[in-house]
Write a protein that holds these residues in place. Structure first.
Motif, PDB file in Angstrom:
ATOM      1  N   ASN A 288      36.079   8.132 -45.117  1.00 24.13           N
ATOM      2  CA  ASN A 288      36.417   9.477 -44.611  1.00 24.13           C
ATOM      3  C   ASN A 288      37.918   9.595 -44.351  1.00 24.13           C
ATOM      4  O   ASN A 288      38.357  10.170 -43.365  1.00 24.13           O
ATOM      5  CB  ASN A 288      35.612   9.796 -43.344  1.00 24.13           C
ATOM      6  N   TYR A 289      38.681   9.013 -45.269  1.00 24.78           N
ATOM      7  CA  TYR A 289      40.140   9.044 -45.195  1.00 24.78           C
ATOM      8  C   TYR A 289      40.632  10.416 -45.670  1.00 24.78           C
ATOM      9  O   TYR A 289      40.272  10.878 -46.747  1.00 24.78           O
ATOM     10  CB  TYR A 289      40.702   7.922 -46.074  1.00 24.78           C
ATOM     11  N   MET A 290      41.450  11.066 -44.830  1.00 21.54           N
ATOM     12  CA  MET A 290      41.934  12.426 -45.151  1.00 21.54           C
ATOM     13  C   MET A 290      43.461  12.446 -45.142  1.00 21.54           C
ATOM     14  O   MET A 290      44.091  11.682 -44.415  1.00 21.54           O
ATOM     15  CB  MET A 290      41.390  13.418 -44.121  1.00 21.54           C
ATOM     16  N   ARG A 291      44.053  13.321 -45.962  1.00 23.94           N
ATOM     17  CA  ARG A 291      45.513  13.406 -46.072  1.00 23.94           C
ATOM     18  C   ARG A 291      46.055  14.816 -45.892  1.00 23.94           C
ATOM     19  O   ARG A 291      47.256  15.007 -46.012  1.00 23.94           O
ATOM     20  CB  ARG A 291      45.950  12.929 -47.465  1.00 23.94           C
ATOM     21  N   HIS A 292      45.239  15.798 -45.703  1.00 24.57           N
ATOM     22  CA  HIS A 292      45.598  17.218 -45.712  1.00 24.57           C
ATOM     23  C   HIS A 292      45.767  17.732 -47.143  1.00 24.57           C
ATOM     24  O   HIS A 292      46.259  17.037 -48.015  1.00 24.57           O
ATOM     25  CB  HIS A 292      46.882  17.540 -44.926  1.00 24.57           C
ATOM     26  N   VAL A 293      45.340  18.960 -47.326  1.00 25.30           N
ATOM     27  CA  VAL A 293      45.680  19.660 -48.561  1.00 25.30           C
ATOM     28  C   VAL A 293      47.173  19.922 -48.463  1.00 25.30           C
ATOM     29  O   VAL A 293      47.660  20.468 -47.474  1.00 25.30           O
ATOM     30  CB  VAL A 293      44.904  20.988 -48.678  1.00 25.30           C
ATOM     31  N   PHE A 294      47.867  19.496 -49.476  1.00 28.55           N
ATOM     32  CA  PHE A 294      49.313  19.458 -49.398  1.00 28.55           C
ATOM     33  C   PHE A 294      49.899  20.378 -50.457  1.00 28.55           C
ATOM     34  O   PHE A 294      49.427  20.419 -51.582  1.00 28.55           O
ATOM     35  CB  PHE A 294      49.750  18.009 -49.655  1.00 28.55           C
ATOM     36  N   GLY A 295      50.923  21.113 -50.085  1.00 27.90           N
ATOM     37  CA  GLY A 295      51.630  21.911 -51.077  1.00 27.90           C
ATOM     38  C   GLY A 295      53.092  21.986 -50.726  1.00 27.90           C
ATOM     39  O   GLY A 295      53.465  21.914 -49.549  1.00 27.90           O
ATOM     40  N   PHE A 296      53.918  22.085 -51.737  1.00 31.60           N
ATOM     41  CA  PHE A 296      55.326  22.364 -51.487  1.00 31.60           C
ATOM     42  C   PHE A 296      55.797  23.317 -52.567  1.00 31.60           C
ATOM     43  O   PHE A 296      55.768  22.994 -53.745  1.00 31.60           O
ATOM     44  CB  PHE A 296      56.159  21.082 -51.472  1.00 31.60           C
ATOM     45  N   THR A 297      56.163  24.517 -52.142  1.00 27.77           N
ATOM     46  CA  THR A 297      56.616  25.538 -53.076  1.00 27.77           C
ATOM     47  C   THR A 297      58.113  25.725 -52.910  1.00 27.77           C
ATOM     48  O   THR A 297      58.599  25.937 -51.798  1.00 27.77           O
ATOM     49  CB  THR A 297      55.875  26.867 -52.815  1.00 27.77           C
ATOM     50  N   LEU A 298      58.815  25.612 -54.027  1.00 25.32           N
ATOM     51  CA  LEU A 298      60.272  25.775 -54.020  1.00 25.32           C
ATOM     52  C   LEU A 298      60.620  27.004 -54.841  1.00 25.32           C
ATOM     53  O   LEU A 298      60.098  27.187 -55.941  1.00 25.32           O
ATOM     54  CB  LEU A 298      60.926  24.567 -54.677  1.00 25.32           C
ATOM     55  N   ALA A 299      61.505  27.847 -54.308  1.00 22.77           N
ATOM     56  CA  ALA A 299      61.897  29.058 -55.035  1.00 22.77           C
ATOM     57  C   ALA A 299      63.411  29.167 -55.086  1.00 22.77           C
ATOM     58  O   ALA A 299      64.102  28.819 -54.121  1.00 22.77           O
ATOM     59  CB  ALA A 299      61.310  30.285 -54.348  1.00 22.77           C
ATOM     60  N   SER A 300      63.898  29.638 -56.223  1.00 31.36           N
ATOM     61  CA  SER A 300      65.319  29.914 -56.374  1.00 31.36           C
ATOM     62  C   SER A 300      65.519  31.387 -56.064  1.00 31.36           C
ATOM     63  O   SER A 300      64.973  32.259 -56.738  1.00 31.36           O
ATOM     64  CB  SER A 300      65.751  29.576 -57.803  1.00 31.36           C
ATOM     65  N   MET A 301      66.255  31.670 -54.995  1.00 27.30           N
ATOM     66  CA  MET A 301      66.391  33.034 -54.499  1.00 27.30           C
ATOM     67  C   MET A 301      67.613  33.716 -55.135  1.00 27.30           C
ATOM     68  O   MET A 301      68.497  33.046 -55.670  1.00 27.30           O
ATOM     69  CB  MET A 301      66.507  33.027 -52.965  1.00 27.30           C
ATOM     70  N   PRO A 302      67.661  35.051 -55.082  1.00 31.07           N
ATOM     71  CA  PRO A 302      68.771  35.747 -55.761  1.00 31.07           C
ATOM     72  C   PRO A 302      70.141  35.453 -55.158  1.00 31.07           C
ATOM     73  O   PRO A 302      71.149  35.545 -55.856  1.00 31.07           O
ATOM     74  CB  PRO A 302      68.420  37.234 -55.614  1.00 31.07           C
ATOM     75  N   LYS A 303      70.176  35.136 -53.884  1.00 30.98           N
ATOM     76  CA  LYS A 303      71.454  34.838 -53.240  1.00 30.98           C
ATOM     77  C   LYS A 303      71.323  33.571 -52.390  1.00 30.98           C
ATOM     78  O   LYS A 303      70.215  33.110 -52.124  1.00 30.98           O
ATOM     79  CB  LYS A 303      71.891  36.029 -52.370  1.00 30.98           C
ATOM     80  N   PRO A 304      72.450  33.018 -51.917  1.00 31.79           N
ATOM     81  CA  PRO A 304      72.373  31.725 -51.221  1.00 31.79           C
ATOM     82  C   PRO A 304      71.536  31.730 -49.936  1.00 31.79           C
ATOM     83  O   PRO A 304      71.506  32.718 -49.203  1.00 31.79           O
ATOM     84  CB  PRO A 304      73.842  31.423 -50.888  1.00 31.79           C
ATOM     85  N   VAL A 305      70.851  30.619 -49.707  1.00 34.50           N
ATOM     86  CA  VAL A 305      70.069  30.397 -48.491  1.00 34.50           C
ATOM     87  C   VAL A 305      70.691  29.254 -47.677  1.00 34.50           C
ATOM     88  O   VAL A 305      70.725  29.297 -46.457  1.00 34.50           O
ATOM     89  CB  VAL A 305      68.596  30.050 -48.846  1.00 34.50           C
ATOM     90  N   ASN A 306      71.190  28.255 -48.391  1.00 35.80           N
ATOM     91  CA  ASN A 306      71.763  27.058 -47.731  1.00 35.80           C
ATOM     92  C   ASN A 306      70.754  26.429 -46.776  1.00 35.80           C
ATOM     93  O   ASN A 306      71.029  26.226 -45.594  1.00 35.80           O
ATOM     94  CB  ASN A 306      73.055  27.420 -46.993  1.00 35.80           C
ATOM     95  N   PHE A 307      69.585  26.109 -47.328  1.00 31.92           N
ATOM     96  CA  PHE A 307      68.519  25.629 -46.443  1.00 31.92           C
ATOM     97  C   PHE A 307      68.745  24.226 -45.896  1.00 31.92           C
ATOM     98  O   PHE A 307      67.991  23.761 -45.049  1.00 31.92           O
ATOM     99  CB  PHE A 307      67.130  25.828 -47.053  1.00 31.92           C
ATOM    100  N   HIS A 308      69.799  23.585 -46.350  1.00 28.89           N
ATOM    101  CA  HIS A 308      70.108  22.268 -45.770  1.00 28.89           C
ATOM    102  C   HIS A 308      70.722  22.396 -44.378  1.00 28.89           C
ATOM    103  O   HIS A 308      70.813  21.415 -43.660  1.00 28.89           O
ATOM    104  CB  HIS A 308      71.069  21.504 -46.679  1.00 28.89           C
TER     105      HIS A 308
END
Lengths: 510, 186
Positions: A288-308
């Motif tokens: 019964n080992y579980m890891r979570h349903v995992f997702g990572f969505t990356l998007a290139s936006m029209p202008k800068p976000v500087n998410f770092h």
């Protein structure tokens, strides 16, 4: 003052692991005047050892012992994975403690309800949130709104989401509990240089040491838990910092070594009385080992976000967290604003050549969302020990078997679709979504709590059904995964467990 | 039993040794370049040769070219791609199996077309790489190059990634949360 206990002192409570579960349990017990020896396989970093260098910090903190199967990303260091975690700390929802009742029978799963309710855990969630400095709880303000969070919120609102919050992160929004407020350094998963992010390394461990009832032994790798003829645990055999194999006597033992190592230790502790390992009379250890349903969505936006610029996770959307079977799956998921450095992005956004290089050249335009969703337990998702392969400690190599349940696969596709819609509503172009199994950082199950001994390994207090003085105190005891990131619940359960243990000691039952 | 409390494990210390060694190598690269004014590739070749990796010139050149084709940036010089490879080689200097993987990679790339990989034009090189990208060495080399290239300051500058921040007080007063193009009210 830190104490030093004799190996022969059988009055001590031994805790194996110093992370979210072990560090918390050890401190709570020590605060109550109970003598605790904590065995930690890794070394103790100082804040000055923490650099904004993921490659270097992986070397300093990673658990790199050999494993077979899909990768897990865990730590061997004082503080365990609280050094690495992104610190989102939502509570479970009420129905998530009753998944079998709420979802009904899901083909191929081993769902049962928790032997614990939200109402019962609520006061411990309160304490955990205070101890950890969770934003938006007690008198703490919400977290700083990063640009990545603002993009997530703007897109979320556009597609109709209502419950979008920058609260519930265990990173000090302002100075709290002797630790400073967050400076938006980033690099949260490489350890927090200023200790603004909660970790047992600089929170619970020094607090425990100041009680005079606690000894931390570093570079102490637990090898085997031993017991007497009556089936009570009597000590822990471990390899000490000098490489000697020694035994610490104990009145009781709690294992909090993170799911893979907890499994390995319980199974490696086989004996003539318990030939299948400790706590394993019904064969559930490792299952019964579980890891979570995992997702990572990356998007290139029209202008800068500087998410770092800022914390790695900085708020989340709750609208998909509910059980709404019309979506085609049971349970729900959270959508969390998550940022990565360039090399981290490429762990998810694969490929090579001109177009990959060009997309990466617009790194400052990227926005990202992490998905954490409920992953139902399956008997075949399990951790076992390789029959012949041994690692450098002479221990059997753990083998991880894990496959997505159809419910999880359906949820992942739904999350991919919704996060894509979210970013497209702001004219972003999604460059990557997750398919299938990813690296396991949320590890749960393998010694799950169950009302009936035949359904699991531990009871409602995390005590093994089989041994009266052997406890499990990490995510291994999760009966189900819920959608929420697991750490807050691990901490709340450990605080509750400490109350229970102290009470049983007072009654001289332990 | 030992009661010594240490703040750093042996592995940490060993890593620090490795790091200082790397710094020495980088210094050696710079010095040898200044001293004899060789072009970049030869300079780096000299440096890792000193580190003792028994990798032939041809293999080395092919792999630098492969690194560029993996993540091509016109603004990034060959020296940077070579530094990345040098970094990989330094980190794996005692790993004979890895060096063997590198040799087999060059052989596989060379065997795709009549001319050696290094002598092909860009499109033909890409074609050769596509032909071998399912082979196990490819992911190994790609992974090593990827991690080091995208942790190289020259690439960070190109990507407008500002990197480590705690020394400068984090991003709290250096642009965190600043975004001006979201819809009204955001």
């Amino acid at each position: 003052m830190p104490r030093e206990y004799e190996l022969t002192d059988d009055s001590v409570f031994v805790v194996i692991g110093s992370g979210a579960g072990g560090g918390t349990l050890a401190n709570e017990l020590a605060q109550k005047g109970i003598d605790v020896v904590c065995l930690e396989a890794g070394s103790r970093l100082a804040l000055a050892d923490i650099e904004n260098d993921p490659g270097l910090m992986n070397q300093r903190m990673n658990w790199n012992d050999r494993r077979l199967g899909p990768p897990v990303w865990l730590c061997k260091t004082v503080g365990g994975t609280t050094m690495r975690w992104s610190a989102l700390a939502p509570r479970f929802q009420e129905h998530e403690f009753r998944p079998r009742t709420t979802y009904g029978h899901l083909q191929g799963t081993t769902l049962v309800d928790w032997p614990v309710t939200l109402a019962e855990l609520a006061p411990y969630y309160e304490k955990a949130e205070f101890n950890m400095g969770v934003s938006g709880t007690h008198d703490l303000p919400p977290s700083f709104e990063t640009s990545n969070f603002k993009v997530l919120r703007a897109g979320g609102r556009k597609i109709g989401y209502k419950e979008i919050t920058s609260t519930r992160t265990a990173i000090n929004p302002v100075a709290h509990d002797g630790r400073p407020g967050c400076l938006q350094i980033g690099f949260c998963t490489s350890g927090c240089r200023i200790a603004a992010k909660w970790s047992t390394l600089y929170s619970e461990i020094p607090k425990a040491e100041s009680t005079g009832h606690f000894e931390l032994r570093t570079n102490a790798m637990a090898l085997k838990i031993v017991h007497d003829d009556a089936g009570s645990v009597t000590g822990v055999v471990y390899k000490d910092a000098d490489g000697n194999t020694v035994e610490q006597k104990a009145r009781a033992v709690a294992v909090a070594a993170n799911v893979v190592e907890t499994t390995r230790l319980l199974l490696s502790s086989e004996s003539s009385k318990f030939p299948d390992g400790l706590g394993n009379s019904t064969g559930h250890v490792g299952r019964n080992y579980m890891r979570h349903v995992f997702g990572f969505t990356l998007a290139s936006m029209p202008k800068p976000v500087n998410f770092h610029r800022g914390t790695r996770i900085s708020g989340y959307i709750r609208d998909e967290a509910y059980h709404n079977p019309e979506r085609g799956f049971a349970g729900g998921y959270l959508i969390e604003a998550m940022a990565l450095d360039p090399a981290g992005v490429l762990e998810f956004y694969g490929g090579w050549g001109e177009s990959t290089a060009a997309t990466m050249e617009r790194y400052d335009h990227l926005a990202g969302a992490f998905v954490s969703g409920e992953d139902p337990p399956q008997a075949s998702n399990r951790i076992s020990l390789h029959p012949t392969e041994r690692d450098e400690s002479g221990l059997p190599v753990p083998v991880i078997d894990y496959a997505l349940h159809p419910n999880s696969a359906a949820m992942q596709q739904h999350a991919n679709r919704k996060t894509t819609e979210l970013y497209e509503s702001l004219d972003g172009k999604v460059i990557s979504t997750s398919q299938g199994v990813a690296v396991g950082c949320h590890n749960m199950g393998v010694a799950r709590m169950s009302e009936k001994p035949e359904d699991g390994v531990t009871n409602r207090w995390g005590q093994t059904h089989d041994l009266p003085n052997l406890f499990v105190s990490d995510g291994s005891v999760f009966t189900s995964s819920a959608a929420a990131n697991p750490t807050l619940t691990i901490v709340a359960l450990a605080i509750r467990q400490a109350d229970h243990i102290a009470e049983r000691m007072r009654r001289r039952e332990l | 039993m030992s009661t010594t409390k240490t703040s750093k494990s042996d592995s940490v210390r060993q890593h620090q040794l490795a790091l200082s060694r790397r710094k020495f190598l980088v210094a050696a690269i710079a010095l040898s370049g200044l001293a004899i004014g060789m072009p970049g590739l030869a300079i780096v070749r000299r440096a890792w040769a000193q580190s003792g990796t028994p990798l032939e010139d041809d293999v080395y050149r092919a792999l630098v070219q492969m690194a560029r084709r993996l993540y091509p940036y016109a603004a990034i010089s060959d020296e940077v791609y070579a530094e990345v490879l040098d970094d990989v080689l330094t980190a794996t200097v005692d790993d004979e199996a890895f060096v063997e993987t590198l040799r087999s990679a060059e052989q596989a790339l060379n065997s795709q077309q009549p001319s050696d990989f290094i002598d092909l034009d860009t499109d033909a090189q890409i074609k050769s790489m596509r032909a071998v990208e399912q082979m196990s060495f490819f992911a190994t080399i790609q992974g090593a190059v990827k991690f080091r290239l995208y942790n190289h300051p020259a690439i960070w500058e190109l990507l407008d990634y500002e990197g480590p921040s705690y020394q400068r007080g984090g991003y709290l007063n250096r642009g965190a949360g600043e975004i001006d193009w979201l819809p009204e009210g955001e």
